[in-house]
Design a protein around this motif. Structure first.
Motif, PDB file in Angstrom:
ATOM      1  N   CYS A 102      36.789 -10.896  67.265  1.00 50.44           N
ATOM      2  CA  CYS A 102      37.701  -9.866  66.758  1.00 50.44           C
ATOM      3  C   CYS A 102      37.336  -9.459  65.332  1.00 50.44           C
ATOM      4  O   CYS A 102      37.348  -8.276  65.003  1.00 50.44           O
ATOM      5  N   PHE A 103      37.011 -10.425  64.484  1.00 50.49           N
ATOM      6  CA  PHE A 103      36.697 -10.083  63.102  1.00 50.49           C
ATOM      7  C   PHE A 103      35.317  -9.461  62.948  1.00 50.49           C
ATOM      8  O   PHE A 103      35.134  -8.529  62.174  1.00 50.49           O
ATOM      9  N   ILE A 104      34.349  -9.958  63.695  1.00 49.42           N
ATOM     10  CA  ILE A 104      32.985  -9.436  63.571  1.00 49.42           C
ATOM     11  C   ILE A 104      32.920  -7.998  64.048  1.00 49.42           C
ATOM     12  O   ILE A 104      32.289  -7.148  63.425  1.00 49.42           O
ATOM     13  N   GLY A 142      31.747 -21.158  62.248  1.00 51.78           N
ATOM     14  CA  GLY A 142      32.718 -21.078  61.162  1.00 51.78           C
ATOM     15  C   GLY A 142      32.182 -20.281  59.982  1.00 51.78           C
ATOM     16  O   GLY A 142      32.911 -19.489  59.377  1.00 51.78           O
ATOM     17  N   ALA A 143      30.914 -20.463  59.681  1.00 51.30           N
ATOM     18  CA  ALA A 143      30.290 -19.711  58.586  1.00 51.30           C
ATOM     19  C   ALA A 143      30.227 -18.221  58.921  1.00 51.30           C
ATOM     20  O   ALA A 143      30.484 -17.369  58.058  1.00 51.30           O
ATOM     21  N   VAL A 144      29.904 -17.899  60.167  1.00 51.73           N
ATOM     22  CA  VAL A 144      29.874 -16.489  60.589  1.00 51.73           C
ATOM     23  C   VAL A 144      31.262 -15.882  60.459  1.00 51.73           C
ATOM     24  O   VAL A 144      31.421 -14.761  59.958  1.00 51.73           O
ATOM     25  N   LEU A 145      32.291 -16.616  60.892  1.00 52.35           N
ATOM     26  CA  LEU A 145      33.666 -16.124  60.762  1.00 52.35           C
ATOM     27  C   LEU A 145      34.050 -15.957  59.297  1.00 52.35           C
ATOM     28  O   LEU A 145      34.657 -14.948  58.919  1.00 52.35           O
ATOM     29  N   LEU A 146      33.669 -16.898  58.465  1.00 52.28           N
ATOM     30  CA  LEU A 146      33.978 -16.818  57.034  1.00 52.28           C
ATOM     31  C   LEU A 146      33.326 -15.586  56.399  1.00 52.28           C
ATOM     32  O   LEU A 146      33.964 -14.856  55.637  1.00 52.28           O
ATOM     33  N   VAL A 147      32.070 -15.340  56.738  1.00 55.64           N
ATOM     34  CA  VAL A 147      31.374 -14.161  56.216  1.00 55.64           C
ATOM     35  C   VAL A 147      32.055 -12.884  56.690  1.00 55.64           C
ATOM     36  O   VAL A 147      32.237 -11.935  55.915  1.00 55.64           O
ATOM     37  N   ALA A 148      32.480 -12.843  57.957  1.00 49.76           N
ATOM     38  CA  ALA A 148      33.152 -11.653  58.494  1.00 49.76           C
ATOM     39  C   ALA A 148      34.481 -11.418  57.787  1.00 49.76           C
ATOM     40  O   ALA A 148      34.826 -10.270  57.455  1.00 49.76           O
ATOM     41  N   ILE A 150      35.344 -12.464  54.721  1.00 52.03           N
ATOM     42  CA  ILE A 150      35.057 -12.062  53.336  1.00 52.03           C
ATOM     43  C   ILE A 150      34.637 -10.600  53.295  1.00 52.03           C
ATOM     44  O   ILE A 150      35.105  -9.833  52.451  1.00 52.03           O
ATOM     45  N   PHE A 151      33.770 -10.198  54.219  1.00 47.30           N
ATOM     46  CA  PHE A 151      33.338  -8.799  54.287  1.00 47.30           C
ATOM     47  C   PHE A 151      34.527  -7.871  54.529  1.00 47.30           C
ATOM     48  O   PHE A 151      34.639  -6.811  53.902  1.00 47.30           O
ATOM     49  N   ASP A 152      35.438  -8.275  55.413  1.00 45.18           N
ATOM     50  CA  ASP A 152      36.624  -7.466  55.707  1.00 45.18           C
ATOM     51  C   ASP A 152      37.519  -7.338  54.481  1.00 45.18           C
ATOM     52  O   ASP A 152      37.981  -6.241  54.156  1.00 45.18           O
ATOM     53  N   VAL A 153      37.749  -8.437  53.787  1.00 49.69           N
ATOM     54  CA  VAL A 153      38.611  -8.409  52.599  1.00 49.69           C
ATOM     55  C   VAL A 153      37.988  -7.553  51.498  1.00 49.69           C
ATOM     56  O   VAL A 153      38.668  -6.728  50.873  1.00 49.69           O
TER      57      VAL A 153
END
Length: 161
Positions: A102-104, A142-148, A150-153
């Motif tokens: 969903c986030f990516i 988890g790192a991919v989700l974290l990057v997504a 951060i990019f969204d924010v």
């Protein structure tokens, strides 16, 4: 149901793929072309403003939860059909993939979630082929989700300026 089975037998396509295409098409139509779809986006964006505008948010939540129950059941049936047996542990550890998809893909569109799911599938398959340990795979996801996130924010912060 018979349409999907007949089409899969005729063209050699996986039945699960046909079901996914049907479900994606139906929900893409619902979310983009119907009043209920607009109400779902409204409740997701700001529940209080939606309620103040005269929309019965209880009905919207009921519709959303009912559909999620239906989709969870369909996913369970498709997973069990693919595995050809039922185990209580099937479906565990899919939560991170679902959230990451969903986030990516970008929040708010069915097509974006499909893009995110395909990307997560490629990441999962690539790491499995490379023989990477399951625990390290969770770290990478988890790192991919974290990057997504951060990019969204950051992108929302830049757009608000």
């Amino acid at each position: 149901m018979f349409f999907a089975v007949n089409l899969s037998q005729y063209k050699g396509l996986p039945t699960a793929l046909i079901w996914v295409v049907i479900v994606v098409a139906v929900y893409a139509y619902i979310t983009s072309k119907t009043t209920m779809g607009r109400y779902l986006y409204a409740v997701g964006g700001n529940e209080k403003a939606t309620k103040l505008s005269g929309i019965d948010t209880r009905k919207i939540y009921f519709f959303a939860y009912t559909n999620m129950g239906f989709l969870a059941g369909l996913a369970g049936v498709l997973t069990i059909a693919r595995m050809a047996s039922a185990q209580p542990t099937y479906g565990t550890n899919y939560e991170m993939d679902a959230i990451s998809s969903c986030f990516i893909g970008g929040v708010g569109t069915v097509a974006g979630v499909i893009v995110g799911a395909v990307l997560m599938g490629v990441i999962n398959l690539g790491m499995s082929i490379m023989g990477i340990d399951q625990n390290f795979q969770k770290v990478v996801k988890g790192a991919v989700l974290l990057v997504a996130v951060i990019f969204d924010v950051v992108s929302k912060k830049n757009n608000s300026k």
